[in-house]
Design an enzyme around this catalytic site. Structure first.
Site, PDB file in Angstrom:
ATOM      1  N   GLN A 260      -4.814 -17.134  -3.656  1.00 16.33           N
ATOM      2  CA  GLN A 260      -5.020 -16.395  -4.904  1.00 16.33           C
ATOM      3  C   GLN A 260      -6.078 -17.053  -5.788  1.00 16.33           C
ATOM      4  O   GLN A 260      -6.857 -16.369  -6.452  1.00 16.33           O
ATOM      5  CB  GLN A 260      -3.692 -16.240  -5.657  1.00 16.33           C
ATOM      6  CG  GLN A 260      -2.747 -15.274  -4.969  1.00 16.33           C
ATOM      7  CD  GLN A 260      -3.424 -13.957  -4.589  1.00 16.33           C
ATOM      8  OE1 GLN A 260      -3.802 -13.174  -5.438  1.00 16.33           O
ATOM      9  NE2 GLN A 260      -3.606 -13.710  -3.293  1.00 16.33           N
TER      10      GLN A 260
ATOM     11  N   ASP B 176      -9.203  -1.439  -7.837  1.00 14.31           N
ATOM     12  CA  ASP B 176      -8.401  -1.572  -6.620  1.00 14.31           C
ATOM     13  C   ASP B 176      -7.909  -3.011  -6.412  1.00 14.31           C
ATOM     14  O   ASP B 176      -6.863  -3.238  -5.822  1.00 14.31           O
ATOM     15  CB  ASP B 176      -9.278  -1.124  -5.435  1.00 14.31           C
ATOM     16  CG  ASP B 176      -8.488  -0.868  -4.173  1.00 14.31           C
ATOM     17  OD1 ASP B 176      -7.258  -0.746  -4.262  1.00 14.31           O
ATOM     18  OD2 ASP B 176      -9.114  -0.782  -3.098  1.00 14.31           O
TER      19      ASP B 176
ATOM     20  N   HIS C  58      -7.103   7.051  -2.716  1.00 13.22           N
ATOM     21  CA  HIS C  58      -7.943   6.024  -2.088  1.00 13.22           C
ATOM     22  C   HIS C  58      -7.266   5.242  -0.942  1.00 13.22           C
ATOM     23  O   HIS C  58      -7.948   4.674  -0.102  1.00 13.22           O
ATOM     24  CB  HIS C  58      -8.493   5.056  -3.145  1.00 13.22           C
ATOM     25  CG  HIS C  58      -7.586   3.912  -3.436  1.00 13.22           C
ATOM     26  ND1 HIS C  58      -6.538   4.005  -4.302  1.00 13.22           N
ATOM     27  CD2 HIS C  58      -7.551   2.647  -2.952  1.00 13.22           C
ATOM     28  CE1 HIS C  58      -5.902   2.860  -4.349  1.00 13.22           C
ATOM     29  NE2 HIS C  58      -6.500   2.002  -3.536  1.00 13.22           N
ATOM     30  N   ASP C  59      -5.932   5.207  -0.896  1.00 13.29           N
ATOM     31  CA  ASP C  59      -5.246   4.515   0.210  1.00 13.29           C
ATOM     32  C   ASP C  59      -4.249   5.439   0.895  1.00 13.29           C
ATOM     33  O   ASP C  59      -3.262   4.975   1.500  1.00 13.29           O
ATOM     34  CB  ASP C  59      -4.508   3.261  -0.304  1.00 13.29           C
ATOM     35  CG  ASP C  59      -5.417   2.026  -0.357  1.00 13.29           C
ATOM     36  OD1 ASP C  59      -6.381   1.971   0.437  1.00 13.29           O
ATOM     37  OD2 ASP C  59      -5.179   1.147  -1.203  1.00 13.29           O
TER      38      ASP C  59
ATOM     39  N   HIS D 295       0.839  -1.205   0.000  1.00 12.38           N
ATOM     40  CA  HIS D 295       0.000   0.000   0.000  1.00 12.38           C
ATOM     41  C   HIS D 295       0.873   1.254   0.000  1.00 12.38           C
ATOM     42  O   HIS D 295       1.011   1.945   0.998  1.00 12.38           O
ATOM     43  CB  HIS D 295      -0.947  -0.007   1.207  1.00 12.38           C
ATOM     44  CG  HIS D 295      -2.087  -0.944   1.023  1.00 12.38           C
ATOM     45  ND1 HIS D 295      -2.187  -2.143   1.673  1.00 12.38           N
ATOM     46  CD2 HIS D 295      -3.175  -0.859   0.234  1.00 12.38           C
ATOM     47  CE1 HIS D 295      -3.295  -2.765   1.292  1.00 12.38           C
ATOM     48  NE2 HIS D 295      -3.919  -2.006   0.423  1.00 12.38           N
ATOM     49  N   ASN D 296       1.435   1.530  -1.156  1.00 16.01           N
ATOM     50  CA  ASN D 296       2.319   2.683  -1.301  1.00 16.01           C
ATOM     51  C   ASN D 296       1.948   3.468  -2.555  1.00 16.01           C
ATOM     52  O   ASN D 296       0.898   3.217  -3.167  1.00 16.01           O
ATOM     53  CB  ASN D 296       3.774   2.209  -1.338  1.00 16.01           C
ATOM     54  CG  ASN D 296       3.953   1.100  -2.382  1.00 16.01           C
ATOM     55  OD1 ASN D 296       3.305   1.138  -3.430  1.00 16.01           O
ATOM     56  ND2 ASN D 296       4.796   0.126  -2.101  1.00 16.01           N
ATOM     57  N   ASN D 297       2.799   4.394  -2.946  1.00 11.18           N
ATOM     58  CA  ASN D 297       2.494   5.246  -4.102  1.00 11.18           C
ATOM     59  C   ASN D 297       2.349   4.457  -5.396  1.00 11.18           C
ATOM     60  O   ASN D 297       1.610   4.851  -6.296  1.00 11.18           O
ATOM     61  CB  ASN D 297       3.578   6.327  -4.251  1.00 11.18           C
ATOM     62  CG  ASN D 297       4.964   5.736  -4.395  1.00 11.18           C
ATOM     63  OD1 ASN D 297       5.287   4.716  -3.779  1.00 11.18           O
ATOM     64  ND2 ASN D 297       5.803   6.368  -5.208  1.00 11.18           N
ATOM     65  N   MET D 298       3.024   3.307  -5.478  1.00 10.83           N
ATOM     66  CA  MET D 298       2.907   2.513  -6.714  1.00 10.83           C
ATOM     67  C   MET D 298       1.511   1.915  -6.834  1.00 10.83           C
ATOM     68  O   MET D 298       0.929   1.876  -7.914  1.00 10.83           O
ATOM     69  CB  MET D 298       3.937   1.383  -6.713  1.00 10.83           C
ATOM     70  CG  MET D 298       5.301   1.838  -7.139  1.00 10.83           C
ATOM     71  SD  MET D 298       6.328   0.430  -7.512  1.00 10.83           S
ATOM     72  CE  MET D 298       6.600  -0.282  -5.921  1.00 10.83           C
ATOM     73  N   HIS D 299       0.974   1.457  -5.696  1.00  6.70           N
ATOM     74  CA  HIS D 299      -0.382   0.906  -5.729  1.00  6.70           C
ATOM     75  C   HIS D 299      -1.365   2.013  -6.118  1.00  6.70           C
ATOM     76  O   HIS D 299      -2.268   1.798  -6.942  1.00  6.70           O
ATOM     77  CB  HIS D 299      -0.739   0.307  -4.361  1.00  6.70           C
ATOM     78  CG  HIS D 299      -2.185  -0.065  -4.227  1.00  6.70           C
ATOM     79  ND1 HIS D 299      -2.792  -1.036  -4.992  1.00  6.70           N
ATOM     80  CD2 HIS D 299      -3.160   0.433  -3.413  1.00  6.70           C
ATOM     81  CE1 HIS D 299      -4.071  -1.135  -4.653  1.00  6.70           C
ATOM     82  NE2 HIS D 299      -4.319  -0.245  -3.703  1.00  6.70           N
TER      83      HIS D 299
END
Ligand code: CMP
Ligand code: MG
Ligand code: ZN
Length: 706
Positions: free
Chosen positions: A590, A539, A431-432, A391-395
């Protein structure tokens, strides 16, 4: 039998229509001068001195038809309840006939009849047509369409239901124009309100009591029954809908289809059932609002693409390799990792800046490019605050780019206003924001400060929104400064709704509600709900992307989950599902995620996108037709060619892009292979362990006997 054509001694008809005394001034009166005599006002009062009154009254009281109607009222109520439970039962069996029975529009009567064979039969009257539903047939409900029969009072039989077919209820509703015994009538409330239930019940009681004296006009009776039926039907329909929504959300997951651990994870993460709380009834479901189809088709077409305002370009200097890569942002499998590398960990800033300019939003909403840059820099920093693997800027950049794909390649942008596009992209960007790398459940269980602030409800999502809006409190970050008051309100409300809907506990409810709504023939698209679903789908979309991207995301996500597990262990809390690094079955989880979460979501999304596409297309065709009829040439807007979406660009437009299904299938197979390998490795390890154990036991045994 009564004779409606009879007249009184003066020659007036008994229905009051022709009752004006010839030559007499003032209001109409009967022979003896009574202005409210039956022959003047239709059964309002009975004048004992008027022979026609007496005759009609006698007939009326004895009237077989009236009696049948009287009893039909109670039968009707019973029928509605009967039908309600029948539908409930049939719904559970997932009978397809549901929609036929509950076709809402134009249905305005439900009755129970006895057929010639003596069996009970439910009649649903749909406008001028009746459906006879025979539930005694083996194998399910049988619905027969019966041709309309317009019968008059004299045709009524003693064995049937009231067969007289009335026209659709008027806007004035029950007895709207009638005066007299059935009471003073004002326009009835809409049938889907609580007031309507009360009104219908009161009217039925009034009519029932008047029927005992035989003084209810047929028209009033019919309208009352019709209205009451409508009300009851609507109530049943609403209940039915709730029933659908409240179905056990994981009921379709066979217990043996996934390992227990995966099932528990699905249950605790994607339903409102918290791992730590007993299952409770979900709150009232939101209703689908009808949305006016204000589609400005074709208008987006030109302004969407590559519309960089000169002022915007001045600020963010984009190095050429990044510019090149940004040219591929319309692809489903855009490589956001690469963008992050090239931009030295600023993927979100570059991507968002580019997109907001491309859509013409910076220009449209008079955003200062400098403020936008500041804002994005702050937001990107917030995503890095906790050093999360996932949950970072890449996501955030990944979800924003995927949303952009939905807008431009799946054609959704053509259906939206600029403000809605802005809100959707903005919601994806934030959103995160300031995600802690731990789940809502962890916040609740560890009694974090944030859980305290948001009372354990959508803790993270509330924080993402609130703190992102707080960033804009700084003047030099306020990208919304030039929105009008109304624009700001609409924008904020949309963003809040969309980001809150990314809380995974609303997943099943969202998907099911949309699926149910899409299945209804009179479905009208609800923009906020549709956008919520689209953002939610984006998402969680990485398992529907190329394997190389998906496995990388999965690795990061698992790492984050395991870190949470480590914290839980430290705090003496039980492990959350998928958080124990020693036991979690990644491949199995998964497969479960693809089968039970993502595939159904993308299915519904595909359907929604097709619906949007059709609606846009329809709108454009209408525009073209109306423009051609007024000017003789097709409208300029609708005939523009689009580089963004095929919608509206050609006479036979291509379908919107939906590339995800093939990736889902491929990825699922690869996880299956992995799962088999893992199982084999586990088996070998266990075998090895038991050999070792046996060996050491044998070694130990002689020693003990010595
Ligand atoms: P978030 O991005 O906040 O919202 C969606 C959540 O779904 C995400 O956090 C994860 O917790 C979860 N999620 C997303 N992808 C997967 C996946 N492939 N497997 C399991 N959980 C996932
Ligand atoms: Mg989230
Ligand atoms: Zn997310």
């Amino acid at each position: 039998m009564s004779d409606r054509s009879r007249t009184c001694d003066e020659g007036h008809a008994g229905n009051g229509e022709n009752a004006v005394l010839p030559g007499s001034p003032g209001p109409p009166r009967c022979r003896i001068g009574n202005p409210s005599c039956c022959c003047v006002t239709e059964y309002r009062t009975w004048d004992d001195d008027c022979p026609l009154c007496q005759a009609l009254r006698e007939e009326h009281v004895q009237d077989e038809y009236t009696q049948i109607l009287n009893s039909e009222m109670s039968v009707m109520i019973e029928a509605v309840y009967g039908l309600s439970s029948l539908v409930e039962q049939k719904l559970k069996e997932k009978q397809k006939t549901r929609q036929d029975i509950w076709k809402r529009e134009g249905t305005f009567g439900i009755f129970v009849t006895k057929g010639e064979d003596g069996r009970r039969r439910i009649v649903v009257r749909d406008g001028w047509t009746s459906y006879h539903i025979d539930d005694a047939q083996s194998g399910g409900v049988l619905v027969r369409r019966v041709q309309p029969r317009v019968l008059t009072r004299s045709h009524t039989t003693t064995t049937g239901t009231p067969e007289a077919v009335e026209g659709p209820p008027t806007s004035t509703g029950v007895g709207g124009n009638a005066s007299g015994a059935a009471g003073r009538v004002t326009a009835p409330p809409p049938v889907d309100t609580l007031e309507a239930c009360e009104r219908a019940a009161r009217r039925l009681r009034e009519v029932a009591s008047h029927l005992q004296h035989g003084d209810v006009p047929l028209a009033v009776l019919q309208k009352t029954l019709t209205y009451a039926a409508c009300v009851l039907e609507t109530v049943c329909q609403e209940e039915t809908r709730k029933l659908l929504d409240e179905d056990d959300e994981l009921s379709e997951v066979r217990p043996d289809a996934v390992p227990t651990e995966v099932r528990e994870w699905l249950e605790s993460t994607f339903t409102r059932q918290s791992a730590s709380l007993p299952k409770r009834r979900s709150e009232d479901k939101p209703r689908f609002r009808s949305v006016a189809n204000a589609i400005r088709a074709g208008i987006m077409v030109d302004r969407l693409y590559r519309r960089v305002s000169p002022s915007a370009a001045v600020h963010l200097q984009v190095p050429p390799p990044i510019l090149d890569l940004l040219k591929t942002t319309d692809e489903w499998c855009f490589n956001v990792f690469k963008l992050n590398e090239l931009s030295t960990d600023q993927a979100l800033r570059y991507l968002s800046f580019d997109l907001l300019n491309r859509y013409g939003l910076v220009h449209k909403f008079k955003m200062s490019s400098l403020f936008l840059e500041n804002f994005l820099t702050q937001i990107e920093a917030g995503y890095k605050k906790y050093g999360n693997p996932y949950h970072n800027n890449m996501h955030a950049a990944d979800v924003t780019q995927t949303v952009h794909f939905m807008l431009c390649r799946a054609g959704v942008a053509n259906w939206l206003t600029d403000l809605e596009i802005f809100a959707t992209l903005f919601a994806a960007i934030i959103h995160d924001y300031e995600h802690t790398g731990t789940t809502n459940n962890f916040h609740v269980m560890s009694r974090s400060e944030t859980a305290l602030i948001y009372n354990d409800r959508s803790v993270l999502e509330n924080h993402h929104i609130s703190s992102a809006f707080r960033v804009m409190q700084r003047d030099d970050c306020n990208v919304l400064a030039n929105l009008s008051r109304e624009e700001y309100r609409e924008f904020r409300s949309l963003v809040i709704e969309m980001v809150l809907a990314t809380d995974m506990t609303s997943h099943f409810q969202q998907v099911k509600t949309m699926k149910t709504a899409l299945g209804h023939h009179d479905f009208s698209l609800d923009k906020p709900k549709s956008l919520c679903l689209i953002l939610h789908a984006c998402d969680i979309s990485h398992p529907a992307k190329e394997w190389s991207l998906h496995t990388r995301w999965t690795g990061y996500l698992m790492e984050e989950f395991f870190k949470q597990g480590d914290k839980e262990k430290q705090l003496g809390l039980p492990y959350s599902p998928l958080c124990d690094r020693n036991t979690t079955m990644v491949a199995e989880s998964q497969i479960g995620f693809i089968d039970f979460i993502l595939s159904p979501t993308m299915d519904v999304c595909s359907e929604l996108i097709m619906k949007i596409y059709q609606q846009v297309l329809h709108q454009q065709q209408q525009q073209r037709a109306s423009s051609a009829s007024t000017t003789g040439t097709p409208s300029e807007d609708s005939s523009r060619s689009s580089s963004v979406s095929s919608v509206g660009s050609q006479d036979v437009p291509k379908e919107p892009a939906r590339p995800w299904m093939k990736y889902l299938e491929v990825n699922r197979l690869r996880w299956q292979e992995r799962a088999a390998q893992d199982a084999e490795a586990k088996r070998l390890a266990e075998e090895q362990a038991s050999v070792t154990n046996n060996g050491s036991a044998e070694e130990a045994a002689p020693a003990s006997t010595e």
